[in-house]
Design a protein around this motif. Sequence first.
Motif, short mmCIF file in Angstrom:
data_model
loop_
_atom_site.label_atom_id
_atom_site.label_comp_id
_atom_site.label_asym_id
_atom_site.label_seq_id
_atom_site.Cartn_x
_atom_site.Cartn_y
_atom_site.Cartn_z
N HIS A 98 62.98 68.65 96.90
CA HIS A 98 61.68 69.56 97.50
C HIS A 98 62.14 70.20 98.72
O HIS A 98 61.87 70.01 99.38
CB HIS A 98 60.58 68.73 97.74
CG HIS A 98 60.20 67.93 96.36
ND1 HIS A 98 59.23 67.91 95.64
CD2 HIS A 98 60.99 66.86 96.04
CE1 HIS A 98 59.25 66.98 94.22
NE2 HIS A 98 60.13 65.71 94.70
N GLN A 150 60.53 74.57 100.64
CA GLN A 150 59.33 74.71 101.19
C GLN A 150 59.03 76.34 100.08
O GLN A 150 60.80 76.57 99.75
CB GLN A 150 59.16 75.65 102.69
CG GLN A 150 58.75 73.99 103.27
CD GLN A 150 57.84 73.53 103.45
OE1 GLN A 150 56.78 74.48 103.11
NE2 GLN A 150 57.46 72.18 102.98
N ARG A 151 58.27 76.89 100.17
CA ARG A 151 58.67 78.56 99.22
C ARG A 151 59.03 79.14 99.97
O ARG A 151 58.15 80.37 100.70
CB ARG A 151 57.43 78.93 98.53
CG ARG A 151 56.87 77.71 96.85
CD ARG A 151 55.87 78.37 96.91
NE ARG A 151 55.48 77.30 95.31
CZ ARG A 151 54.27 77.54 94.77
NH1 ARG A 151 54.03 79.03 94.81
NH2 ARG A 151 54.49 76.72 93.35
N PHE A 164 64.30 76.14 89.28
CA PHE A 164 63.66 76.03 89.81
C PHE A 164 62.38 75.64 89.59
O PHE A 164 62.08 76.33 88.19
CB PHE A 164 63.16 77.20 90.88
CG PHE A 164 64.20 77.52 91.35
CD1 PHE A 164 64.56 77.53 93.19
CD2 PHE A 164 65.71 78.14 91.48
CE1 PHE A 164 66.04 77.67 94.08
CE2 PHE A 164 66.82 77.99 91.79
CZ PHE A 164 66.81 78.28 92.95
N GLY A 165 61.32 74.72 89.99
CA GLY A 165 59.62 74.66 89.91
C GLY A 165 59.75 73.43 88.25
O GLY A 165 60.74 72.76 88.62
N ARG A 175 58.70 83.92 89.58
CA ARG A 175 57.45 83.17 88.73
C ARG A 175 56.97 84.13 88.28
O ARG A 175 56.86 85.38 87.81
CB ARG A 175 56.32 83.03 90.28
CG ARG A 175 54.99 82.35 89.33
CD ARG A 175 54.51 81.69 90.08
NE ARG A 175 53.35 80.94 89.97
CZ ARG A 175 52.48 81.49 89.24
NH1 ARG A 175 52.05 82.75 89.62
NH2 ARG A 175 51.59 80.54 88.99
N TYR A 201 59.93 79.74 86.47
CA TYR A 201 60.24 80.49 87.72
C TYR A 201 61.77 80.88 87.03
O TYR A 201 62.91 79.92 87.23
CB TYR A 201 60.52 79.68 89.42
CG TYR A 201 59.21 79.29 89.47
CD1 TYR A 201 58.57 79.97 90.82
CD2 TYR A 201 58.45 78.01 88.93
CE1 TYR A 201 57.54 79.42 91.02
CE2 TYR A 201 57.42 78.02 89.17
CZ TYR A 201 56.88 78.93 90.63
OH TYR A 201 55.17 78.72 91.04
N TYR A 255 65.11 83.65 86.78
CA TYR A 255 66.47 83.85 88.76
C TYR A 255 67.41 84.74 88.07
O TYR A 255 67.88 84.71 86.85
CB TYR A 255 66.48 82.97 90.05
CG TYR A 255 67.57 81.65 88.66
CD1 TYR A 255 69.12 82.08 89.07
CD2 TYR A 255 67.19 80.37 88.96
CE1 TYR A 255 70.03 81.14 88.62
CE2 TYR A 255 68.03 79.79 87.66
CZ TYR A 255 69.21 80.40 87.82
OH TYR A 255 69.88 79.32 87.86
N ASP A 259 66.27 82.66 97.89
CA ASP A 259 64.94 83.16 98.51
C ASP A 259 63.95 83.95 97.10
O ASP A 259 63.95 84.16 95.66
CB ASP A 259 65.19 84.87 98.60
CG ASP A 259 63.98 85.42 99.29
OD1 ASP A 259 62.91 85.10 99.48
OD2 ASP A 259 63.96 86.69 99.38
N ILE A 260 62.28 82.75 97.05
CA ILE A 260 61.45 83.08 95.99
C ILE A 260 61.10 84.42 96.37
O ILE A 260 59.91 84.36 97.08
CB ILE A 260 60.28 81.85 96.24
CG1 ILE A 260 61.41 80.76 96.69
CG2 ILE A 260 59.56 81.53 95.43
CD1 ILE A 260 61.04 78.70 95.91
#
Length: 203
Positions: free
Chosen positions: A78, A80-81, A113-114, A159, A176, A178, A199-200
């Motif tokens: 888990h 952070q965005r 991701f997600g 996204r 998500y 990439y 990197d989001i």
Amino acid sequence: YRIDAFPTILVFRKDDAGTTQHESYHGERSVKAITGWADHFVAQEKKEIPKTRTVDTNKDGVADSHTGVGCMISGLLHVQRAPGMLKIQAVSGSHDFNWETMDVSHMVNHLSFGPFLSEQAWMVLPPHIAASVGALDDRSFTSDQHVPTTHEHYVKVVRHEVSPPSSWKVDPVTSYGYVVHSNNIQKEGEVPTLRLNYDILPI
């Protein structure tokens, strides 16, 4: 026998004479763990328990020794965005390592991701978006055996929200995907490492 860490414990059985097959110990470096593991082989030799080349002495689901090489890493993080990095490097308080022979060749079985997507969600996603959800899946990366090699993966996460036709009576799907660029660094004296920088991107 590519000895990269000290101490290294290998098992050579009498009936393996003339072959290079052997098992490597990957368990805890304590007297109790190692002696318990050795007792397991004695019990095999006495035919008290079935012979096996994959030993899990404490039955915790993690093999204490096996015939394969390296290790397998799996899990869920888990985060952070925000931009971040996942760094994988051999570190141990009970080993010394030979960095010149350390090999961080690897295969990525799955990276996404997600939240996990349902079978129905996968059917809704267009093929190019579905492929981007696991762009690194089943890809292998090999190190040069003669030069310490660090592998770097640069991942840009995007996204996607897909709204199927109303006639499908299916909720919109958020995924998500990439894109990834991979390269390696070969530098004498540098500790071989695997780095995954992500990197989001903003919506």
